[in-house]
Write a protein that holds these residues in place. Structure first.
Motif, short mmCIF file in Angstrom:
data_model
loop_
_atom_site.label_atom_id
_atom_site.label_comp_id
_atom_site.label_asym_id
_atom_site.label_seq_id
_atom_site.Cartn_x
_atom_site.Cartn_y
_atom_site.Cartn_z
N HIS A 36 7.34 -40.37 6.80
CA HIS A 36 7.04 -38.97 6.46
C HIS A 36 6.81 -38.16 7.74
CE1 HIS A 36 5.87 -41.17 2.76
NE2 HIS A 36 6.58 -40.20 2.23
N PRO A 37 7.90 -37.83 8.45
CA PRO A 37 7.73 -37.05 9.67
C PRO A 37 7.36 -35.59 9.36
CG PRO A 37 10.06 -37.35 9.21
CD PRO A 37 9.30 -38.15 8.18
N THR A 38 6.78 -34.95 10.33
CA THR A 38 6.45 -33.54 10.23
C THR A 38 7.42 -32.77 11.12
OG1 THR A 38 4.14 -34.05 9.82
CG2 THR A 38 4.64 -31.82 10.56
N LEU A 39 8.09 -31.79 10.53
CA LEU A 39 9.03 -30.95 11.26
C LEU A 39 8.48 -29.53 11.34
CD1 LEU A 39 12.41 -32.11 9.70
CD2 LEU A 39 11.28 -32.96 11.75
N ALA A 40 8.67 -28.90 12.47
CA ALA A 40 8.21 -27.53 12.65
C ALA A 40 9.38 -26.58 12.52
CB ALA A 40 7.54 -27.38 14.01
N THR A 41 9.15 -25.48 11.83
CA THR A 41 10.15 -24.43 11.66
C THR A 41 9.48 -23.09 11.95
OG1 THR A 41 9.64 -24.22 9.30
CG2 THR A 41 11.43 -25.71 9.90
N VAL A 42 10.27 -22.06 11.91
CA VAL A 42 9.73 -20.71 12.08
C VAL A 42 9.91 -19.97 10.76
CG1 VAL A 42 9.96 -18.54 13.33
CG2 VAL A 42 10.32 -20.70 14.52
N ALA A 43 8.84 -19.42 10.25
CA ALA A 43 8.87 -18.68 8.99
C ALA A 43 9.64 -17.38 9.18
CB ALA A 43 7.45 -18.39 8.52
N PRO A 44 10.11 -16.79 8.10
CA PRO A 44 10.85 -15.52 8.20
C PRO A 44 10.13 -14.43 9.00
CG PRO A 44 11.09 -16.41 6.00
CD PRO A 44 10.08 -17.28 6.72
N LYS A 45 8.81 -14.43 8.99
CA LYS A 45 8.06 -13.42 9.74
C LYS A 45 7.81 -13.84 11.18
CE LYS A 45 5.87 -11.39 5.72
NZ LYS A 45 4.64 -10.98 5.07
N GLY A 46 8.36 -14.98 11.59
CA GLY A 46 8.25 -15.41 12.97
C GLY A 46 7.10 -16.34 13.28
N PHE A 47 6.34 -16.75 12.28
CA PHE A 47 5.21 -17.64 12.51
C PHE A 47 5.66 -19.09 12.41
CE2 PHE A 47 3.36 -13.77 10.65
CZ PHE A 47 2.53 -13.42 11.69
N PRO A 48 5.14 -19.97 13.27
CA PRO A 48 5.51 -21.38 13.17
C PRO A 48 4.85 -22.03 11.95
CG PRO A 48 3.87 -21.07 14.87
CD PRO A 48 4.25 -19.70 14.37
N GLU A 49 5.56 -22.97 11.37
CA GLU A 49 5.04 -23.74 10.23
C GLU A 49 5.42 -25.19 10.44
OE1 GLU A 49 7.03 -21.92 6.91
OE2 GLU A 49 5.35 -20.56 6.57
N ALA A 50 4.52 -26.09 10.12
CA ALA A 50 4.81 -27.52 10.19
C ALA A 50 4.78 -28.07 8.77
CB ALA A 50 3.78 -28.23 11.06
N ARG A 51 5.83 -28.80 8.43
CA ARG A 51 5.97 -29.33 7.07
C ARG A 51 6.30 -30.81 7.13
NH1 ARG A 51 5.20 -24.96 3.34
NH2 ARG A 51 5.96 -23.11 4.36
N ARG A 72 12.81 -26.49 -3.94
CA ARG A 72 12.01 -25.32 -4.35
C ARG A 72 10.89 -24.98 -3.37
NH1 ARG A 72 10.55 -28.20 -9.82
NH2 ARG A 72 10.40 -29.77 -8.22
N SER A 73 10.72 -25.79 -2.35
CA SER A 73 9.61 -25.58 -1.42
C SER A 73 9.86 -24.39 -0.50
CB SER A 73 9.37 -26.85 -0.59
OG SER A 73 10.44 -27.05 0.29
N ALA A 74 8.77 -23.86 0.03
CA ALA A 74 8.85 -22.71 0.95
C ALA A 74 9.58 -23.09 2.24
CB ALA A 74 7.45 -22.21 1.26
N LYS A 75 9.53 -24.35 2.63
CA LYS A 75 10.19 -24.76 3.87
C LYS A 75 11.71 -24.59 3.77
CE LYS A 75 8.92 -29.09 2.62
NZ LYS A 75 8.04 -30.14 2.87
N VAL A 76 12.28 -24.77 2.58
CA VAL A 76 13.72 -24.60 2.40
C VAL A 76 14.08 -23.12 2.59
CG1 VAL A 76 15.62 -24.77 0.76
CG2 VAL A 76 13.96 -26.63 0.96
N SER A 77 13.29 -22.24 2.03
CA SER A 77 13.52 -20.80 2.21
C SER A 77 13.44 -20.40 3.67
CB SER A 77 12.51 -19.99 1.40
OG SER A 77 12.62 -20.29 0.04
N ALA A 78 12.47 -20.96 4.38
CA ALA A 78 12.30 -20.65 5.81
C ALA A 78 13.51 -21.12 6.61
CB ALA A 78 11.02 -21.29 6.34
N LEU A 79 14.02 -22.30 6.30
CA LEU A 79 15.19 -22.81 7.02
C LEU A 79 16.43 -21.97 6.73
CD1 LEU A 79 14.65 -26.64 6.59
CD2 LEU A 79 14.56 -25.35 8.72
N LYS A 80 16.60 -21.57 5.50
CA LYS A 80 17.75 -20.74 5.13
C LYS A 80 17.67 -19.38 5.82
CE LYS A 80 18.91 -22.76 0.68
NZ LYS A 80 18.97 -22.56 -0.78
N ALA A 81 16.50 -18.84 5.95
CA ALA A 81 16.31 -17.52 6.56
C ALA A 81 16.55 -17.54 8.07
CB ALA A 81 14.91 -16.98 6.26
#
Length: 83
Positions: A36-51, A72-81
């Protein structure tokens, strides 16, 4: 003198081998830390998120990982954005 418990970390080649070994174990062993690794992305508003995601496949030759998460998770939306 205490022996070095992580002697593999003293050499880049052995470190690389150990990382891939642990990733491969994570695919096959549900209790492995790499499962279960944790990956970091950037949210649509530019804030980092770790999932946390689930490691499903590893290809050392291609240097790629296959991770799964709920579509359906928010991380998928963030990656698409942030394609």
């Amino acid at each position: 003198m205490t022996p070095d418990l992580h002697a593999w970390a003293n050499d880049l080649t052995t470190l690389h081998d150990e990382v891939w070994h642990r990733l491969i174990r994570g695919v096959h062993d549900r209790r492995a830390a790499a499962r279960h690794p944790t990956l970091a992305t950037v949210a649509p508003k530019g804030f980092p998120e770790a999932r946390t995601v689930v490691l499903r496949a590893v290809d050392r030759t291609a240097a790629s990982l296959d991770v799964h998460t709920d579509v359906r998770s928010a991380k998928v939306s963030a990656l698409k954005a942030n394609r």
